[in-house]
Design a protein around this motif. Structure first.
Motif, PDB file in Angstrom:
ATOM      1  N   ARG A   1       0.639  -1.360   0.045  1.00 34.64           N
ATOM      2  CA  ARG A   1       0.141   0.080   0.013  1.00 34.64           C
ATOM      3  C   ARG A   1       0.933   1.178   0.090  1.00 34.64           C
ATOM      4  NH1 ARG A   1      -4.403  -1.855   4.561  1.00 34.64           N
ATOM      5  NH2 ARG A   1      -4.848  -4.177   3.798  1.00 34.64           N
ATOM      6  N   GLY A   2       1.731   1.445  -0.903  1.00 30.64           N
ATOM      7  CA  GLY A   2       2.711   2.273  -0.852  1.00 30.64           C
ATOM      8  C   GLY A   2       4.175   2.379  -0.216  1.00 30.64           C
ATOM      9  N   GLY A   3       4.160   1.426   0.867  1.00 27.86           N
ATOM     10  CA  GLY A   3       5.193   1.338   1.496  1.00 27.86           C
ATOM     11  C   GLY A   3       6.568   0.500   0.676  1.00 27.86           C
ATOM     12  N   SER A   4       7.660   0.828   0.937  1.00 22.98           N
ATOM     13  CA  SER A   4       8.515   0.422  -0.094  1.00 22.98           C
ATOM     14  C   SER A   4       8.980  -0.952   0.347  1.00 22.98           C
ATOM     15  CB  SER A   4      10.135   1.153   0.227  1.00 22.98           C
ATOM     16  OG  SER A   4      10.456   1.331   1.571  1.00 22.98           O
ATOM     17  N   VAL A   5       9.301  -1.887  -0.620  1.00 22.91           N
ATOM     18  CA  VAL A   5       9.598  -3.066  -0.324  1.00 22.91           C
ATOM     19  C   VAL A   5      10.880  -3.244  -0.970  1.00 22.91           C
ATOM     20  CG1 VAL A   5       9.155  -5.741  -1.073  1.00 22.91           C
ATOM     21  CG2 VAL A   5       7.400  -3.879  -0.759  1.00 22.91           C
ATOM     22  N   MET A   6      12.065  -4.038  -0.039  1.00 25.88           N
ATOM     23  CA  MET A   6      13.206  -4.402  -0.415  1.00 25.88           C
ATOM     24  C   MET A   6      13.244  -6.065  -0.688  1.00 25.88           C
ATOM     25  SD  MET A   6      14.897  -1.990   2.539  1.00 25.88           S
ATOM     26  CE  MET A   6      13.838  -2.525   3.689  1.00 25.88           C
ATOM     27  N   GLU A   7      14.026  -6.401  -1.779  1.00 30.02           N
ATOM     28  CA  GLU A   7      14.314  -7.816  -1.914  1.00 30.02           C
ATOM     29  C   GLU A   7      15.652  -8.230  -1.029  1.00 30.02           C
ATOM     30  OE1 GLU A   7      15.506 -11.201  -2.935  1.00 30.02           O
ATOM     31  OE2 GLU A   7      16.732  -9.423  -3.902  1.00 30.02           O
ATOM     32  N   PHE A   8      15.099  -9.237  -0.182  1.00 29.12           N
ATOM     33  CA  PHE A   8      16.102  -9.632   0.613  1.00 29.12           C
ATOM     34  C   PHE A   8      16.302 -11.283   0.532  1.00 29.12           C
ATOM     35  CE2 PHE A   8      15.947  -6.367   4.367  1.00 29.12           C
ATOM     36  CZ  PHE A   8      16.505  -5.487   3.509  1.00 29.12           C
ATOM     37  N   GLY A   9      16.128 -11.929  -0.564  1.00 21.56           N
ATOM     38  CA  GLY A   9      16.177 -13.276  -0.745  1.00 21.56           C
ATOM     39  C   GLY A   9      17.241 -14.197  -1.087  1.00 21.56           C
ATOM     40  N   LEU A  10      18.376 -13.540  -1.496  1.00 19.45           N
ATOM     41  CA  LEU A  10      19.396 -14.201  -2.017  1.00 19.45           C
ATOM     42  C   LEU A  10      20.130 -15.599  -1.398  1.00 19.45           C
ATOM     43  CD1 LEU A  10      21.753 -14.404  -4.156  1.00 19.45           C
ATOM     44  CD2 LEU A  10      23.334 -13.036  -2.710  1.00 19.45           C
ATOM     45  N   ARG A  11      19.876 -15.525  -0.168  1.00 18.53           N
ATOM     46  CA  ARG A  11      20.429 -16.543   0.718  1.00 18.53           C
ATOM     47  C   ARG A  11      19.300 -17.773   0.689  1.00 18.53           C
ATOM     48  NH1 ARG A  11      21.258 -14.175   6.591  1.00 18.53           N
ATOM     49  NH2 ARG A  11      22.181 -12.592   5.077  1.00 18.53           N
ATOM     50  N   ARG A  12      18.252 -17.342   0.401  1.00 13.57           N
ATOM     51  CA  ARG A  12      17.239 -18.713   0.272  1.00 13.57           C
ATOM     52  C   ARG A  12      16.941 -19.007  -1.323  1.00 13.57           C
ATOM     53  NH1 ARG A  12      14.542 -18.157   5.318  1.00 13.57           N
ATOM     54  NH2 ARG A  12      16.154 -17.861   6.807  1.00 13.57           N
ATOM     55  N   ALA A  13      17.425 -18.461  -2.102  1.00 14.68           N
ATOM     56  CA  ALA A  13      17.289 -18.593  -3.742  1.00 14.68           C
ATOM     57  C   ALA A  13      17.743 -19.882  -3.910  1.00 14.68           C
ATOM     58  CB  ALA A  13      17.690 -17.470  -4.429  1.00 14.68           C
ATOM     59  N   GLN A  14      17.129 -20.511  -4.971  1.00 14.15           N
ATOM     60  CA  GLN A  14      17.807 -21.926  -5.670  1.00 14.15           C
ATOM     61  C   GLN A  14      18.946 -21.569  -6.442  1.00 14.15           C
ATOM     62  OE1 GLN A  14      14.556 -21.008  -5.352  1.00 14.15           O
ATOM     63  NE2 GLN A  14      13.390 -22.875  -4.797  1.00 14.15           N
ATOM     64  N   GLY A  15      19.975 -21.164  -5.783  1.00 13.80           N
ATOM     65  CA  GLY A  15      21.354 -20.825  -6.474  1.00 13.80           C
ATOM     66  C   GLY A  15      21.671 -19.686  -6.757  1.00 13.80           C
ATOM     67  N   PRO A  16      22.712 -19.407  -7.425  1.00 12.83           N
ATOM     68  CA  PRO A  16      23.369 -17.843  -7.468  1.00 12.83           C
ATOM     69  C   PRO A  16      22.472 -17.101  -8.690  1.00 12.83           C
ATOM     70  CG  PRO A  16      25.215 -19.465  -7.430  1.00 12.83           C
ATOM     71  CD  PRO A  16      23.867 -20.287  -7.497  1.00 12.83           C
ATOM     72  N   ASP A  17      22.047 -18.045  -9.725  1.00 11.62           N
ATOM     73  CA  ASP A  17      21.438 -17.297 -10.877  1.00 11.62           C
ATOM     74  C   ASP A  17      20.083 -17.028 -10.533  1.00 11.62           C
ATOM     75  OD1 ASP A  17      23.587 -17.326 -12.811  1.00 11.62           O
ATOM     76  OD2 ASP A  17      23.000 -19.630 -13.684  1.00 11.62           O
ATOM     77  N   ALA A  18      19.441 -18.024  -9.833  1.00 12.20           N
ATOM     78  CA  ALA A  18      18.084 -17.541  -9.289  1.00 12.20           C
ATOM     79  C   ALA A  18      17.893 -16.604  -8.414  1.00 12.20           C
ATOM     80  CB  ALA A  18      17.332 -18.906  -8.821  1.00 12.20           C
ATOM     81  N   GLY A  19      18.948 -16.186  -7.594  1.00 12.06           N
ATOM     82  CA  GLY A  19      18.876 -15.171  -6.523  1.00 12.06           C
ATOM     83  C   GLY A  19      19.259 -13.954  -7.451  1.00 12.06           C
ATOM     84  N   THR A  20      20.137 -14.069  -8.378  1.00 10.93           N
ATOM     85  CA  THR A  20      20.667 -12.606  -9.018  1.00 10.93           C
ATOM     86  C   THR A  20      19.521 -12.305 -10.077  1.00 10.93           C
ATOM     87  OG1 THR A  20      22.797 -13.250  -8.976  1.00 10.93           O
ATOM     88  CG2 THR A  20      22.337 -11.688 -10.332  1.00 10.93           C
ATOM     89  N   PHE A  21      19.056 -13.195 -11.009  1.00 12.47           N
ATOM     90  CA  PHE A  21      18.046 -12.922 -11.938  1.00 12.47           C
ATOM     91  C   PHE A  21      16.591 -12.649 -11.206  1.00 12.47           C
ATOM     92  CE2 PHE A  21      21.160 -15.037 -15.002  1.00 12.47           C
ATOM     93  CZ  PHE A  21      21.527 -13.868 -15.350  1.00 12.47           C
ATOM     94  N   GLY A  22      16.563 -13.435 -10.161  1.00  8.56           N
ATOM     95  CA  GLY A  22      15.238 -13.304  -9.477  1.00  8.56           C
ATOM     96  C   GLY A  22      15.170 -12.042  -9.014  1.00  8.56           C
ATOM     97  N   ALA A  23      16.338 -11.498  -8.376  1.00  7.61           N
ATOM     98  CA  ALA A  23      16.535 -10.068  -7.762  1.00  7.61           C
ATOM     99  C   ALA A  23      16.227  -8.960  -8.842  1.00  7.61           C
ATOM    100  CB  ALA A  23      17.815  -9.697  -6.979  1.00  7.61           C
ATOM    101  N   ARG A  24      16.822  -9.162  -9.766  1.00 15.79           N
ATOM    102  CA  ARG A  24      16.418  -8.071 -11.192  1.00 15.79           C
ATOM    103  C   ARG A  24      14.887  -8.314 -11.155  1.00 15.79           C
ATOM    104  NH1 ARG A  24      15.491  -8.576 -16.532  1.00 15.79           N
ATOM    105  NH2 ARG A  24      16.320  -6.885 -17.922  1.00 15.79           N
ATOM    106  N   ALA A  25      14.243  -9.344 -11.491  1.00 18.03           N
ATOM    107  CA  ALA A  25      13.016  -9.384 -11.709  1.00 18.03           C
ATOM    108  C   ALA A  25      12.168  -8.740 -10.536  1.00 18.03           C
ATOM    109  CB  ALA A  25      12.470 -10.897 -11.952  1.00 18.03           C
ATOM    110  N   ALA A  26      12.507  -8.940  -9.383  1.00 18.29           N
ATOM    111  CA  ALA A  26      11.761  -8.402  -8.375  1.00 18.29           C
ATOM    112  C   ALA A  26      11.686  -6.934  -8.366  1.00 18.29           C
ATOM    113  CB  ALA A  26      12.512  -8.965  -6.847  1.00 18.29           C
ATOM    114  N   VAL A  27      12.853  -6.323  -8.609  1.00 18.45           N
ATOM    115  CA  VAL A  27      13.008  -4.710  -8.906  1.00 18.45           C
ATOM    116  C   VAL A  27      12.192  -4.363 -10.125  1.00 18.45           C
ATOM    117  CG1 VAL A  27      14.222  -2.876  -9.457  1.00 18.45           C
ATOM    118  CG2 VAL A  27      15.251  -4.592  -7.806  1.00 18.45           C
ATOM    119  N   ILE A  28      11.922  -5.314 -11.185  1.00 18.96           N
ATOM    120  CA  ILE A  28      11.112  -4.841 -12.152  1.00 18.96           C
ATOM    121  C   ILE A  28       9.690  -4.821 -12.052  1.00 18.96           C
ATOM    122  CG2 ILE A  28       9.938  -5.821 -14.358  1.00 18.96           C
ATOM    123  CD1 ILE A  28      12.925  -6.686 -15.232  1.00 18.96           C
ATOM    124  N   GLY A  29       9.163  -5.762 -10.961  1.00 17.69           N
ATOM    125  CA  GLY A  29       8.007  -5.876 -10.293  1.00 17.69           C
ATOM    126  C   GLY A  29       7.690  -4.786  -9.219  1.00 17.69           C
ATOM    127  N   GLY A  30       8.646  -4.019  -8.533  1.00 15.61           N
ATOM    128  CA  GLY A  30       8.351  -3.060  -7.834  1.00 15.61           C
ATOM    129  C   GLY A  30       9.302  -2.712  -6.683  1.00 15.61           C
TER     130      GLY A  30
END
Length: 481
Positions: A148-177
């Motif tokens: 609802r307008g509050g900022s969201v930070m992506e903090f998921g690298l240590r739980r992602a399924q590997g380096p690529d999922a963590g890195t490209f997933g973070a990229r996608a999360a920023v695209i999403g907002g």
């Protein structure tokens, strides 16, 4: 992507089919569509992402000498075919819906028009790249909407399924907002903000909590966010944070950006109590950040309970899209060129949702002229044109009695499937991630609130043009005679 050759990022049967086409001298140009059938999390939309990595992949598509040697060692492939692979490169056309666009089931997100061997090879990698990032971008959009307008930070690298999922997933999360990520390599590679505070270990490494807070404030005087739940949030953490903020204020060094982070416990209760304590001490501008296994449903619930939380650090449930861990995109043959004409192809199924739309197609988005909101998406045959000054009759292709007439002059149409590669050459300039994020926000604003709600959203209709519908019906009748 630039430093790795992903040509063998493919399913084995793509290569065995390629050899079959090669042995049978099958060189026809074909059309493949990449699309998906159901929105993640039973939502009303998805967000397209991953195109930049598709572009990198296509640009670098080639077989290295060691790739050829490996394939030879399998004993499956003939030397003539391996010789062909040694000089392989992509020569076809690719059309795609740009990253950050809101998308809906059954419409082509990527269209490949290429010789059949080339179009077959790229199937797996395109699905891998588009499916994963679209999934995470969609989840991020839902989480940011819940905030609802509050900022969201992506903090998921240590739980992602590997380096690529963590890195490209973070990229996608920023695209999403998301406003940024804790993933430093992602921040570096894609030019997005790197964010974070400190861990409980920082507090525990000092003799007492107050000293830990003071040392952190000395190190980062421009942005001081203190983690307050290491020992006792309300009896220790928040009072010590207030003490440090008071010392900074007395010294004339209270930063513009300061506050506390809650990482455990009843976040609604603790945030309301902490807010009152901060306000009573004169720190009304102190921000409260929360983390701790958050997702869109929990954030929505907390805010509905009156939680006093300004920003959110979201990790595991975002980077893994925990409730819906796969996007479900598919890649299906839609047409084959024969004697210079594109002959439509259709896949049949006992499940109506799995019957494909045939032919060489494009996608138009229809907007309400007054509000700018999406009325429907319209899949048409490539080359079809429409005049928005004329009436347009929309109908559900599976329940044709459901019809809506759009009066001429009340709507606008935009073709959203755009050319990316022509004759193997990239003709599309990829925006920066932050530019894509801004575009995505504009796109999300074209959705009606009924479509964005988290539970039981209103479906956006994806309809077929008359010509495409008649083509599909004709093929269905032909194969069912």
């Amino acid at each position: 992507m630039d430093n790795r050759n992903f040509t063998l990022l493919t399913d084995f049967y793509e290569l065995t089919m390629m050899q079959g086409y090669f042995q049978n001298d099958t060189k026809e140009t074909v059309v493949f569509d990449l699309f998906y059938r159901q929105n993640p999390d039973d939502g009303g939309y998805a967000v397209c992402a991953g195109l930049a990595q598709v572009i990198d992949y296509i640009k670098s598509l080639h077989f290295d000498y060691d790739d050829i040697d490996y394939l030879r060692s399998l004993g499956t492939f003939h030397e003539e075919f391996l010789d062909y692979l040694a000089s392989f490169h992509f020569t076809g056309d690719i059309y795609a819906i740009p990253e950050g666009t809101v998308i809906f089931p059954r419409e082509p997100l990527v269209k490949v028009v290429a010789p059949i061997m080339e179009a077959q090879l790229v199937e797996t990698a395109l699905l891998n790249l588009i499916n994963h990032q679209s999934l995470i971008a969609t989840k991020a959009a839902r989480v940011c909407y819940a905030a609802r307008g509050g900022s969201v930070m992506e903090f998921g690298l240590r739980r992602a399924q590997g380096p690529d999922a963590g890195t490209f997933g973070a990229r996608a999360a920023v695209i999403g907002g998301c406003i940024g990520t804790s993933n430093v390599i992602c921040a570096k590679e894609f030019g997005i903000p790197a964010l974070g505070t400190h861990a409980h270990s920082w507090i525990m490494s000092f003799g007492d909590e107050l000293t830990a807070f003071r040392k952190y404030a000395e190190l980062y005087p421009e942005n001081t966010t203190l983690l307050v739940d290491t020992y006792d949030t309300l009896r220790s953490g928040v009072p010590h944070a207030i003490q440090v903020f008071g010392e900074l204020r007395t010294a004339g060094r209270l930063p513009l950006n300061y506050g506390i982070r809650l990482d455990s416990g009843d976040l609604a209760y603790l945030s309301k109590k902490a807010r009152k304590m901060l306000d009573d001490a004169g720190f009304e501008t102190a921000a409260i950040c929360a983390s701790s296994d958050l997702d869109e449903y929990l954030i929505d619930s907390l805010l509905s309970q009156g939680a006093c939380i300004d920003s959110w650090g979201v990790g595991t449930n975002l980077i893994t899209s925990k409730n819906t861990p796969a996007f479900g995109g598919v890649y299906k043959l839609a047409a084959v060129e024969t004697d210079g004409e594109m002959v439509p192809k259709i896949k049949l199924s006992e499940n109506p949702a799995k019957i494909t739309n045939p032919g060489n197609k494009t996608v138009y988005r229809i907007y309400d002229k007054e509000t700018g909101k999406i009325r429907a998406d319209y899949i048409a045959l490539a080359g079809e044109t429409f005049d928005p000054e004329e009436d347009l009759l929309l109908f559900d292709p599976n329940a044709t009695w459901k019809k809506t007439k759009l009066t001429g002059g009340t709507y606008e149409m935009k073709e959203i499937l755009v050319p990316i590669f022509k004759s193997g050459q990239c003709i599309y300039e990829t925006p920066s991630v932050m530019e894509i994020q801004a575009y995505c926000k504009e796109q999300l604003d074209t959705l009606w609130e009924e479509t964005r709600r988290l539970v039981n959203p209103q479906e956006v209709y994806v309809d077929l043009s008359d010509q495409l519908y008649q083509m599909k019906a004709s093929l269905l009748n032909h194969y069912k005679e």
